[in-house]
Design a protein around this motif. Structure first.
Motif, PDB file in Angstrom:
ATOM      1  N   SER A   5       0.799  -1.226   0.000  1.00 32.25           N
ATOM      2  CA  SER A   5       0.000   0.000   0.000  1.00 32.25           C
ATOM      3  C   SER A   5       0.835   1.281   0.000  1.00 32.25           C
ATOM      4  O   SER A   5       0.366   2.317  -0.451  1.00 32.25           O
ATOM      5  CB  SER A   5      -0.953   0.014   1.192  1.00 32.25           C
ATOM      6  N   ARG A  31       5.698   5.269   5.786  1.00 36.07           N
ATOM      7  CA  ARG A  31       4.748   4.476   6.561  1.00 36.07           C
ATOM      8  C   ARG A  31       3.762   5.369   7.308  1.00 36.07           C
ATOM      9  O   ARG A  31       2.662   4.950   7.632  1.00 36.07           O
ATOM     10  CB  ARG A  31       5.502   3.565   7.527  1.00 36.07           C
ATOM     11  N   PRO A  36       1.381   0.513   6.040  1.00 38.71           N
ATOM     12  CA  PRO A  36       1.163  -0.821   5.477  1.00 38.71           C
ATOM     13  C   PRO A  36       0.655  -1.785   6.535  1.00 38.71           C
ATOM     14  O   PRO A  36       0.760  -1.520   7.731  1.00 38.71           O
ATOM     15  CB  PRO A  36       2.558  -1.228   5.002  1.00 38.71           C
TER      16      PRO A  36
END
Length: 182
Positions: A5, A31, A36
């Motif tokens: 993602s 992140r 993710p």
């Protein structure tokens, strides 16, 4: 395993920071921008137990890591595999994070408990999760935004890059952690 993602571009399976054809770095978000999800996979030599069976006794399944303390004893002695799973997770955290990054030292006490030589003294997985949540909730926003770095990437450039990104997130009011960790 981590979902993709946070990646904008397709990435190469053996070097996830490089493009699929290995010609350039794969563009990705941090992140913080796109948290993710992480998954444990490959349960090929696992056993499944009914939820009511909290203390199954089984002969050990010897995986790749032969350092589990209870495996060094009598090979024919059945053990509850759940404390062994806690030890394996502690070992994975030790090798993946504590041995390779700075800024994650707060995990060392929990990992030490998880890798206790006596399986009866290890916390169960619910206790591990609760202890982690207590650690996490005790952090200030400043600590949650602090840098976690590979030892080899502790340059002034990376330090400045981290601070520039950190200030941008504060100004844009992007929270330091994803709130759905549960």
């Amino acid at each position: 395993m981590m979902d993709g993602s946070m990646f904008i571009d397709e990435w190469h399976p053996s070097d996830h920071y490089m493009s699929e054809d290995l010609t350039r770095p794969a563009r990705h978000r941090t992140r913080t921008q796109s948290p993710p999800r992480y998954y444990y996979i490959d349960f090929g030599i696992s056993r499944k137990y009914d939820a009511s069976n909290t203390n199954p006794l089984e002969l050990p399944i010897y995986g790749g890591d032969k350092e589990v303390p209870e495996f060094k004893e009598d090979y024919s002695k059945p053990w509850n595999p759940f404390p062994t799973d806690v030890w394996y997770l502690g070992r994975a955290i030790q090798e993946t994070f504590l041995d390779r990054y700075t800024g994650v030292e707060f995990l060392s006490g929990l990992v030490s408990d998880m890798m206790h030589s006596d399986p009866a003294q290890r916390p169960n997985m619910d206790e591990v999760f609760s202890q982690f949540q207590v650690l996490r909730q005790g952090f200030s926003s400043c600590k949650l935004r602090s840098r976690v770095a590979h030892d080899e990437k502790r340059s002034v450039f990376h330090f400045l890059l981290h601070w520039a990104r950190r200030i941008q997130y504060i100004v844009r009011r992007i929270p330091p952690t994803h709130t759905s960790l549960a």
